[in-house]
Write a protein that holds these residues in place. Sequence first.
Motif, PDB file in Angstrom:
ATOM      1  N   LEU A   1     124.913  -4.387  95.396  1.00 51.50           N
ATOM      2  CA  LEU A   1     125.000  -4.362  93.883  1.00 51.50           C
ATOM      3  C   LEU A   1     125.059  -5.452  93.215  1.00 51.50           C
ATOM      4  CD1 LEU A   1     125.155  -2.082  91.672  1.00 51.50           C
ATOM      5  CD2 LEU A   1     127.721  -2.274  91.858  1.00 51.50           C
ATOM      6  N   VAL A   2     126.142  -6.405  93.555  1.00 53.24           N
ATOM      7  CA  VAL A   2     126.421  -7.671  93.369  1.00 53.24           C
ATOM      8  C   VAL A   2     125.358  -8.561  93.398  1.00 53.24           C
ATOM      9  CG1 VAL A   2     127.921  -9.845  93.909  1.00 53.24           C
ATOM     10  CG2 VAL A   2     128.958  -7.562  93.643  1.00 53.24           C
ATOM     11  N   PHE A   3     124.656  -8.475  94.693  1.00 58.95           N
ATOM     12  CA  PHE A   3     123.366  -9.279  94.804  1.00 58.95           C
ATOM     13  C   PHE A   3     122.361  -9.048  93.578  1.00 58.95           C
ATOM     14  CE2 PHE A   3     119.196  -9.772  96.775  1.00 58.95           C
ATOM     15  CZ  PHE A   3     119.041 -11.131  97.000  1.00 58.95           C
TER      16      PHE A   3
ATOM     17  N   LYS B   1     123.298   9.634  95.898  1.00 60.08           N
ATOM     18  CA  LYS B   1     124.308   9.163  96.798  1.00 60.08           C
ATOM     19  C   LYS B   1     123.944   9.415  98.174  1.00 60.08           C
ATOM     20  CE  LYS B   1     129.126   9.995  97.892  1.00 60.08           C
ATOM     21  NZ  LYS B   1     129.228  11.352  98.721  1.00 60.08           N
ATOM     22  N   ASN B   2     123.282  10.404  98.300  1.00 56.35           N
ATOM     23  CA  ASN B   2     122.812  10.939  99.617  1.00 56.35           C
ATOM     24  C   ASN B   2     121.554  10.137 100.078  1.00 56.35           C
ATOM     25  OD1 ASN B   2     124.742  12.813 100.006  1.00 56.35           O
ATOM     26  ND2 ASN B   2     123.497  14.252  99.392  1.00 56.35           N
ATOM     27  N   TRP B   3     120.765   9.679  99.112  1.00 55.35           N
ATOM     28  CA  TRP B   3     119.535   8.778  99.410  1.00 55.35           C
ATOM     29  C   TRP B   3     119.961   7.415  99.641  1.00 55.35           C
ATOM     30  CZ3 TRP B   3     115.617   9.836  94.991  1.00 55.35           C
ATOM     31  CH2 TRP B   3     114.842  11.263  95.014  1.00 55.35           C
TER      32      TRP B   3
ATOM     33  N   PHE C   1     118.751   2.380 100.374  1.00 58.27           N
ATOM     34  CA  PHE C   1     119.829   1.603  99.674  1.00 58.27           C
ATOM     35  C   PHE C   1     119.274   0.619  98.817  1.00 58.27           C
ATOM     36  CE2 PHE C   1     119.100   0.271 103.952  1.00 58.27           C
ATOM     37  CZ  PHE C   1     118.444  -0.978 103.931  1.00 58.27           C
ATOM     38  N   PHE C   2     117.899   0.411  98.581  1.00 55.82           N
ATOM     39  CA  PHE C   2     117.178  -0.560  97.942  1.00 55.82           C
ATOM     40  C   PHE C   2     117.811  -0.008  96.271  1.00 55.82           C
ATOM     41  CE2 PHE C   2     114.190   2.613  98.026  1.00 55.82           C
ATOM     42  CZ  PHE C   2     113.762   2.810  96.606  1.00 55.82           C
ATOM     43  N   ILE C   3     117.963   1.237  96.039  1.00 60.52           N
ATOM     44  CA  ILE C   3     118.445   1.767  94.859  1.00 60.52           C
ATOM     45  C   ILE C   3     119.559   0.973  94.431  1.00 60.52           C
ATOM     46  CG2 ILE C   3     119.046   3.769  93.569  1.00 60.52           C
ATOM     47  CD1 ILE C   3     117.356   5.508  95.469  1.00 60.52           C
ATOM     48  N   THR C   4     120.724   0.913  95.148  1.00 63.83           N
ATOM     49  CA  THR C   4     122.031   0.101  94.715  1.00 63.83           C
ATOM     50  C   THR C   4     121.577  -1.187  94.292  1.00 63.83           C
ATOM     51  OG1 THR C   4     122.875   1.411  96.585  1.00 63.83           O
ATOM     52  CG2 THR C   4     124.165  -0.402  95.559  1.00 63.83           C
TER      53      THR C   4
ATOM     54  N   PRO D   1     130.447   1.321 102.434  1.00 67.31           N
ATOM     55  CA  PRO D   1     130.638   0.908 101.057  1.00 67.31           C
ATOM     56  C   PRO D   1     130.943  -0.331 100.897  1.00 67.31           C
ATOM     57  CG  PRO D   1     132.344   2.834 101.746  1.00 67.31           C
ATOM     58  CD  PRO D   1     131.370   2.167 102.866  1.00 67.31           C
ATOM     59  N   LYS D   2     131.330  -1.292 101.648  1.00 67.46           N
ATOM     60  CA  LYS D   2     131.340  -2.637 101.565  1.00 67.46           C
ATOM     61  C   LYS D   2     129.697  -3.229 101.418  1.00 67.46           C
ATOM     62  CE  LYS D   2     135.611  -3.879 103.644  1.00 67.46           C
ATOM     63  NZ  LYS D   2     136.472  -4.512 104.870  1.00 67.46           N
ATOM     64  N   GLY D   3     128.896  -2.797 102.094  1.00 64.19           N
ATOM     65  CA  GLY D   3     127.454  -3.130 102.042  1.00 64.19           C
ATOM     66  C   GLY D   3     127.038  -2.733 101.001  1.00 64.19           C
TER      67      GLY D   3
END
Length: 124
Positions: free
Chosen positions: A110-112, A43-45, A51-54, A103-105
């Motif tokens: 995630l959806v992308f 979560k911290n990463w 954010f590429f992990i998401t 969070p919206k980003g």
Amino acid sequence: MDMMQTIEVVEKVLLVIVIILVIFDIYLYVNDTDGDTISNILKNWVNDRFFFITYLWGVLAGHFFLGDKDPIITNTAWSLTIVLFIALLLFISGMFFKKRIPPKGQIILLVFGVIIGHFFWSLN
């Protein structure tokens, strides 16, 4: 080794890895150090710059759970190249901009990822 034996070996290896991760995460949760679980670290990463992990979680979800019989790109090598190229772009942008993603980003990423995993790198 025939195909069925290979599938069984892969299933067993993945199951063992998941079980080890869950046990390790539980151990980290009950120890005295706060915020050292695998979930907290990820979560911290993700919030800081990785954010590429998401996006990759979304890709894996779309790939494994939303298979399409007619993916946009039928060549697996090209599909995987597109997935990894987008992940690389997100990684590089995270390293340069170093902004927290709201969070919206994260939901958009995630959806992308789910869309890319479903339509481009589909497990049919």
